[in-house]
Scaffold this motif. Structure first.
Motif, PDB file in Angstrom:
ATOM      1  N   ASP A  33       0.812  -1.223   0.000  1.00 32.91           N
ATOM      2  CA  ASP A  33       0.000   0.000   0.000  1.00 32.91           C
ATOM      3  C   ASP A  33       0.847   1.274   0.000  1.00 32.91           C
ATOM      4  O   ASP A  33       0.369   2.329  -0.426  1.00 32.91           O
ATOM      5  CB  ASP A  33      -0.949   0.018   1.199  1.00 32.91           C
ATOM      6  N   ASP A  34       2.083   1.202   0.454  1.00 34.29           N
ATOM      7  CA  ASP A  34       2.960   2.378   0.444  1.00 34.29           C
ATOM      8  C   ASP A  34       3.250   2.877  -0.973  1.00 34.29           C
ATOM      9  O   ASP A  34       3.704   4.009  -1.147  1.00 34.29           O
ATOM     10  CB  ASP A  34       4.291   2.076   1.148  1.00 34.29           C
ATOM     11  N   PHE A  35       2.981   2.051  -1.977  1.00 34.45           N
ATOM     12  CA  PHE A  35       3.305   2.397  -3.361  1.00 34.45           C
ATOM     13  C   PHE A  35       2.048   2.669  -4.191  1.00 34.45           C
ATOM     14  O   PHE A  35       2.112   2.795  -5.412  1.00 34.45           O
ATOM     15  CB  PHE A  35       4.148   1.271  -3.981  1.00 34.45           C
ATOM     16  N   GLU A  36       0.918   2.781  -3.519  1.00 31.22           N
ATOM     17  CA  GLU A  36      -0.386   2.943  -4.160  1.00 31.22           C
ATOM     18  C   GLU A  36      -0.440   4.130  -5.123  1.00 31.22           C
ATOM     19  O   GLU A  36      -1.136   4.084  -6.131  1.00 31.22           O
ATOM     20  CB  GLU A  36      -1.462   3.080  -3.084  1.00 31.22           C
ATOM     21  N   ALA A  37       0.263   5.193  -4.847  1.00 35.28           N
ATOM     22  CA  ALA A  37       0.210   6.399  -5.688  1.00 35.28           C
ATOM     23  C   ALA A  37       1.024   6.266  -6.973  1.00 35.28           C
ATOM     24  O   ALA A  37       0.922   7.124  -7.856  1.00 35.28           O
ATOM     25  CB  ALA A  37       0.700   7.605  -4.886  1.00 35.28           C
ATOM     26  N   SER A  38       1.789   5.220  -7.113  1.00 30.48           N
ATOM     27  CA  SER A  38       2.674   5.059  -8.278  1.00 30.48           C
ATOM     28  C   SER A  38       1.964   4.322  -9.411  1.00 30.48           C
ATOM     29  O   SER A  38       1.193   3.406  -9.168  1.00 30.48           O
ATOM     30  CB  SER A  38       3.920   4.269  -7.880  1.00 30.48           C
ATOM     31  N   PRO A  39       2.277   4.699 -10.657  1.00 32.28           N
ATOM     32  CA  PRO A  39       1.662   4.012 -11.797  1.00 32.28           C
ATOM     33  C   PRO A  39       2.275   2.636 -12.077  1.00 32.28           C
ATOM     34  O   PRO A  39       1.681   1.809 -12.754  1.00 32.28           O
ATOM     35  CB  PRO A  39       1.944   4.954 -12.971  1.00 32.28           C
ATOM     36  N   ALA A  40       3.470   2.401 -11.528  1.00 31.15           N
ATOM     37  CA  ALA A  40       4.165   1.135 -11.764  1.00 31.15           C
ATOM     38  C   ALA A  40       5.101   0.854 -10.594  1.00 31.15           C
ATOM     39  O   ALA A  40       5.564   1.777  -9.920  1.00 31.15           O
ATOM     40  CB  ALA A  40       4.956   1.195 -13.062  1.00 31.15           C
ATOM     41  N   LEU A  41       5.346  -0.426 -10.375  1.00 32.48           N
ATOM     42  CA  LEU A  41       6.194  -0.866  -9.264  1.00 32.48           C
ATOM     43  C   LEU A  41       7.156  -1.934  -9.751  1.00 32.48           C
ATOM     44  O   LEU A  41       6.739  -2.942 -10.335  1.00 32.48           O
ATOM     45  CB  LEU A  41       5.324  -1.433  -8.134  1.00 32.48           C
ATOM     46  N   LEU A  42       8.440  -1.711  -9.498  1.00 32.89           N
ATOM     47  CA  LEU A  42       9.471  -2.701  -9.795  1.00 32.89           C
ATOM     48  C   LEU A  42       9.835  -3.395  -8.496  1.00 32.89           C
ATOM     49  O   LEU A  42      10.226  -2.751  -7.529  1.00 32.89           O
ATOM     50  CB  LEU A  42      10.713  -2.024 -10.387  1.00 32.89           C
ATOM     51  N   VAL A  43       9.697  -4.731  -8.476  1.00 34.72           N
ATOM     52  CA  VAL A  43      10.076  -5.541  -7.322  1.00 34.72           C
ATOM     53  C   VAL A  43      11.250  -6.406  -7.765  1.00 34.72           C
ATOM     54  O   VAL A  43      11.136  -7.175  -8.719  1.00 34.72           O
ATOM     55  CB  VAL A  43       8.911  -6.422  -6.823  1.00 34.72           C
ATOM     56  N   MET A  44      12.365  -6.254  -7.053  1.00 30.98           N
ATOM     57  CA  MET A  44      13.585  -6.988  -7.403  1.00 30.98           C
ATOM     58  C   MET A  44      13.955  -7.911  -6.250  1.00 30.98           C
ATOM     59  O   MET A  44      14.045  -7.460  -5.112  1.00 30.98           O
ATOM     60  CB  MET A  44      14.744  -6.007  -7.636  1.00 30.98           C
ATOM     61  N   PHE A  45      14.153  -9.165  -6.536  1.00 32.49           N
ATOM     62  CA  PHE A  45      14.677 -10.088  -5.532  1.00 32.49           C
ATOM     63  C   PHE A  45      16.173 -10.164  -5.758  1.00 32.49           C
ATOM     64  O   PHE A  45      16.641 -10.600  -6.815  1.00 32.49           O
ATOM     65  CB  PHE A  45      13.998 -11.459  -5.629  1.00 32.49           C
TER      66      PHE A  45
END
Length: 184
Positions: free
Chosen positions: A39-51
């Motif tokens: 939810d901390d990234f809700e305002a963003s149009p895209a999210l990059l998750v890197m492992f």
């Protein structure tokens, strides 16, 4: 008959189906102590998750370029996080205090989160490092998978320059509302 087990297994990313949405998570950032959620990234149009992790030679090969690429795209509106899910029993240098050192050393502009239980990695179906998941907002305001693939063709021993080409192209497409023009 006993089979010989290789000393290190080479794993490939698990195929994640179309429509896969970013799972909820609640993870600490060792550098700041903050707990982060999806939810901390809700305002963003895209999210990059890197492992990623500290010890992996493939991640070490890309660290500086991951830091550069994410800084560039964060300025353009991309939200980014990295998650380490490695066991500190097996890989002590992947522990939280070392993660905080890495985040400072490479000037990560994204939160580098610790998944001690490995539950978040399992929810994402992440099996290796580095592993990149790029999500876009769908109509229901969920993060839906847009790209799951490699940074580029460079590997520690193949003499191909690190460019970030594949991931950069995917980020450019997601931020401009275009479809991917290539197979991932």
């Amino acid at each position: 008959m006993t089979q010989k087990t290789p000393s290190k297994a080479r794993l490939e990313s698990t195929h994640v189906s179309d429509g896969f949405c970013a799972p909820q998570f609640e993870l600490p950032e060792p550098l700041t102590g903050k707990i982060w959620t999806l939810d901390d990234f809700e305002a963003s149009p895209a999210l990059l998750v890197m492992f990623i992790c500290n010890h992996c030679p493939f991640v070490k090969h890309l660290k500086k370029d991951i830091a550069k690429l994410t800084s560039f795209y964060i300025e353009k509106g991309l939200a980014s996080i990295a998650i380490s899910s490695n066991s500190i029993v097996t890989y002590p240098k992947d522990g939280p205090e070392y993660m905080a050192e890495e985040a400072k050393k490479f000037k990560y502009s994204f939160p580098y989160l610790y998944d001690e239980s490995q539950e978040v990695a399992k929810a994402f179906r992440a099996v290796c490092t580095p592993e990149f998941y790029l999500f876009k907002k769908d109509e229901q305001r969920k993060f839906e998978l847009f790209y799951h693939g490699q940074f580029d063709d460079s590997r520690p021993s193949n003499n191909v320059p690190v460019t970030g080409r594949d991931l950069s192209r995917a980020i450019d497409c997601v931020l401009s509302g275009q479809e991917l023009p290539f197979y991932q």
